[in-house]
Design an enzyme around this catalytic site. Structure first.
Site, PDB file in Angstrom:
ATOM      1  N   HIS A 153      -7.807  31.586  50.358  1.00  0.00           N
ATOM      2  CA  HIS A 153      -6.714  31.621  51.332  1.00  0.00           C
ATOM      3  C   HIS A 153      -5.716  32.730  51.004  1.00  0.00           C
ATOM      4  O   HIS A 153      -5.229  33.427  51.903  1.00  0.00           O
ATOM      5  CB  HIS A 153      -5.969  30.280  51.346  1.00  0.00           C
ATOM      6  CG  HIS A 153      -6.782  29.127  51.824  1.00  0.00           C
ATOM      7  ND1 HIS A 153      -6.981  27.993  51.069  1.00  0.00           N
ATOM      8  CD2 HIS A 153      -7.462  28.919  52.981  1.00  0.00           C
ATOM      9  CE1 HIS A 153      -7.726  27.136  51.741  1.00  0.00           C
ATOM     10  NE2 HIS A 153      -8.037  27.677  52.905  1.00  0.00           N
ATOM     11  N   SER A 169     -11.922  24.587  49.521  1.00  0.00           N
ATOM     12  CA  SER A 169     -11.048  23.472  49.150  1.00  0.00           C
ATOM     13  C   SER A 169     -11.859  22.264  48.703  1.00  0.00           C
ATOM     14  O   SER A 169     -11.404  21.472  47.872  1.00  0.00           O
ATOM     15  CB  SER A 169     -10.152  23.083  50.337  1.00  0.00           C
ATOM     16  OG  SER A 169      -9.310  24.154  50.712  1.00  0.00           O
ATOM     17  N   ARG A 170     -13.060  22.108  49.233  1.00  0.00           N
ATOM     18  CA  ARG A 170     -13.884  20.953  48.892  1.00  0.00           C
ATOM     19  C   ARG A 170     -14.568  21.095  47.532  1.00  0.00           C
ATOM     20  O   ARG A 170     -15.168  20.132  47.051  1.00  0.00           O
ATOM     21  CB  ARG A 170     -14.924  20.713  49.990  1.00  0.00           C
ATOM     22  CG  ARG A 170     -14.327  20.186  51.292  1.00  0.00           C
ATOM     23  CD  ARG A 170     -15.414  19.823  52.300  1.00  0.00           C
ATOM     24  NE  ARG A 170     -14.874  19.135  53.464  1.00  0.00           N
ATOM     25  CZ  ARG A 170     -14.480  19.720  54.584  1.00  0.00           C
ATOM     26  NH1 ARG A 170     -14.537  21.041  54.679  1.00  0.00           N
ATOM     27  NH2 ARG A 170     -14.012  19.026  55.599  1.00  0.00           N
ATOM     28  N   ALA A 185      -4.587  22.658  50.877  1.00  0.00           N
ATOM     29  CA  ALA A 185      -5.384  22.709  49.643  1.00  0.00           C
ATOM     30  C   ALA A 185      -5.710  24.172  49.338  1.00  0.00           C
ATOM     31  O   ALA A 185      -6.861  24.550  49.158  1.00  0.00           O
ATOM     32  CB  ALA A 185      -6.644  21.865  49.769  1.00  0.00           C
ATOM     33  N   LEU A 186      -4.666  24.986  49.324  1.00  0.00           N
ATOM     34  CA  LEU A 186      -4.830  26.433  49.235  1.00  0.00           C
ATOM     35  C   LEU A 186      -5.485  26.853  47.924  1.00  0.00           C
ATOM     36  O   LEU A 186      -5.278  26.247  46.872  1.00  0.00           O
ATOM     37  CB  LEU A 186      -3.470  27.124  49.371  1.00  0.00           C
ATOM     38  CG  LEU A 186      -2.686  26.860  50.659  1.00  0.00           C
ATOM     39  CD1 LEU A 186      -1.393  27.664  50.654  1.00  0.00           C
ATOM     40  CD2 LEU A 186      -3.515  27.193  51.890  1.00  0.00           C
ATOM     41  N   HIS A 187      -6.283  27.914  48.009  1.00  0.00           N
ATOM     42  CA  HIS A 187      -6.960  28.477  46.846  1.00  0.00           C
ATOM     43  C   HIS A 187      -6.961  29.993  46.980  1.00  0.00           C
ATOM     44  O   HIS A 187      -6.389  30.549  47.928  1.00  0.00           O
ATOM     45  CB  HIS A 187      -8.379  27.919  46.717  1.00  0.00           C
ATOM     46  CG  HIS A 187      -9.184  27.993  47.985  1.00  0.00           C
ATOM     47  ND1 HIS A 187      -9.553  29.185  48.574  1.00  0.00           N
ATOM     48  CD2 HIS A 187      -9.693  27.021  48.789  1.00  0.00           C
ATOM     49  CE1 HIS A 187     -10.256  28.952  49.664  1.00  0.00           C
ATOM     50  NE2 HIS A 187     -10.343  27.646  49.832  1.00  0.00           N
ATOM     51  N   VAL A 217     -15.750  30.071  47.350  1.00  0.00           N
ATOM     52  CA  VAL A 217     -14.530  29.312  47.088  1.00  0.00           C
ATOM     53  C   VAL A 217     -14.211  28.439  48.301  1.00  0.00           C
ATOM     54  O   VAL A 217     -14.243  28.897  49.442  1.00  0.00           O
ATOM     55  CB  VAL A 217     -13.360  30.265  46.785  1.00  0.00           C
ATOM     56  CG1 VAL A 217     -12.041  29.505  46.721  1.00  0.00           C
ATOM     57  CG2 VAL A 217     -13.613  31.009  45.479  1.00  0.00           C
ATOM     58  N   ASP A 245     -16.786  30.768  56.781  1.00  0.00           N
ATOM     59  CA  ASP A 245     -17.045  29.944  57.963  1.00  0.00           C
ATOM     60  C   ASP A 245     -17.481  30.864  59.098  1.00  0.00           C
ATOM     61  O   ASP A 245     -16.772  31.044  60.093  1.00  0.00           O
ATOM     62  CB  ASP A 245     -15.794  29.159  58.339  1.00  0.00           C
ATOM     63  CG  ASP A 245     -15.371  28.208  57.234  1.00  0.00           C
ATOM     64  OD1 ASP A 245     -16.133  27.272  56.944  1.00  0.00           O
ATOM     65  OD2 ASP A 245     -14.300  28.417  56.648  1.00  0.00           O
ATOM     66  N   GLN A 259     -11.389  17.973  64.446  1.00  0.00           N
ATOM     67  CA  GLN A 259     -12.587  18.694  64.022  1.00  0.00           C
ATOM     68  C   GLN A 259     -13.378  17.940  62.965  1.00  0.00           C
ATOM     69  O   GLN A 259     -14.375  18.436  62.450  1.00  0.00           O
ATOM     70  CB  GLN A 259     -12.237  20.087  63.515  1.00  0.00           C
ATOM     71  CG  GLN A 259     -11.467  20.157  62.214  1.00  0.00           C
ATOM     72  CD  GLN A 259     -10.998  21.564  61.904  1.00  0.00           C
ATOM     73  OE1 GLN A 259     -10.133  22.114  62.594  1.00  0.00           O
ATOM     74  NE2 GLN A 259     -11.572  22.172  60.873  1.00  0.00           N
TER      75      GLN A 259
END
Length: 292
Positions: A37, A186-187, A32-34, A184, A150, A61
């Site tokens: 990434h 993916s969710r 789900a690259l953005h 930014v 993260d 995970q």
């Protein structure tokens, strides 16, 4: 760009690259690259001659009530983005290739993984540490780029790499943000337009906390509580936690001391969507009211 799905084939490719004195950089993703990434890929490209991007939605995970089964998996779109970003090798294994029948090993990292995300999501960081170690062993990079969004995951990975003497340089990349400050992710595709707009309050509130620290406040516990209240008030979202940690140790911090750096971390629920963010504050060498 070459797509590889077999771990042994990927190891063989990396070994040949190393023998040819190619510097290898890896960017690990769940797809789900953005643009966040892509910024990691660009950073890897600046520092390495060959860039490997991994796409693997890691089941270990995710908790039992989390979004593993509905996590977006637009592989063809991801592959096109990776190719346009200049990725040399796309490593996209199936779950059975990473966790074959009989797989029974897990890596745990006590201390840094016990608080915040670790407390809220039991087993999460063990899953992260295990898959990252496997992917490092498979891709054999000289450097691995991870995003600061993260931040606790980054701290766990650094701890694992240090403790297990894994010969790789961990590179931190700054968080990419939308126009309102929302990190930014993916969710973010799960968010409604209204939620997306309201989510800008998270970053504004974290920045407000840093401004108060810069103005001389030292009570981190009280400031974290005030920040949680501000996020909830301005966004209408439910706050899971807001807390300060020492940037070097990633242990909880309740009072700012001169010469130390601190990171404020937040986790917030926008409806059923969990958003995380953080910001770092470097204390001056002198804080008002503190004895020299």
């Amino acid at each position: 760009m070459q797509t590889v799905t077999d771990p042994v084939e990927m190891q063989t490719i990396s070994e040949k690259l190393r023998l040819g004195r190619q510097l290898i950089g890896v960017v690990m993703t769940m797809g789900a690259l953005h643009e966040g990434h892509i910024s990691l890929v660009k950073l890897a490209r600046e520092q390495a001659g060959t860039v490997i991007l991994t796409i693997f939605v890691n089941p270990t995970q995710f908790g039992p009530n989390e979004d593993f089964h509905r996590y977006p998996r637009p592989f063809e779109q991801d592959a096109a983005l990776a190719r346009s970003a200049g990725v040399d090798y796309l490593f996209a294994p199936e779950a059975g290739a990473i966790y074959p029948e009989g797989f029974s090993t897990a890596i745990s990292c006590s201390g840094v993984s016990d608080l915040l995300e670790g407390e809220k999501r039991p087993g999460h960081f063990s899953g992260v540490a295990t898959v990252v170690t496997k992917l490092l062993n498979i891709t054999r990079p000289h450097l691995a780029v991870f995003g600061e969004k993260d931040a606790q995951q980054l701290a766990v990975i650094r701890r694992v790499v240090t403790d297990l003497n894994i010969p790789v340089k961990v590179v931190a990349a700054p968080t990419m943000r939308e126009s309102n400050g929302l990190a930014v992710s993916s969710r973010n595709i799960y968010l409604t337009a209204g939620q997306r707009e309201s989510a800008g309050a998270i970053w504004r509130s974290l920045q407000h906390a840093l401004d108060r620290l810069a103005a001389g406040e030292t009570g981190l516990k009280e400031l974290a509580e005030a920040t949680a209240t501000m996020i909830a008030s301005e966004s209408g979202f439910r706050v899971d936690y807001v807390a300060f940690v020492d940037e070097e140790t990633f242990m909880p911090a309740e009072r700012a001391l001169k010469g130390r750096s601190y990171r404020i971390l937040a986790a917030v629920f926008a409806g059923g969507i969990r958003l995380i963010d953080n910001a770092c504050f470097a204390s001056p060498t002198h804080i008002a009211g503190e004895e020299a």
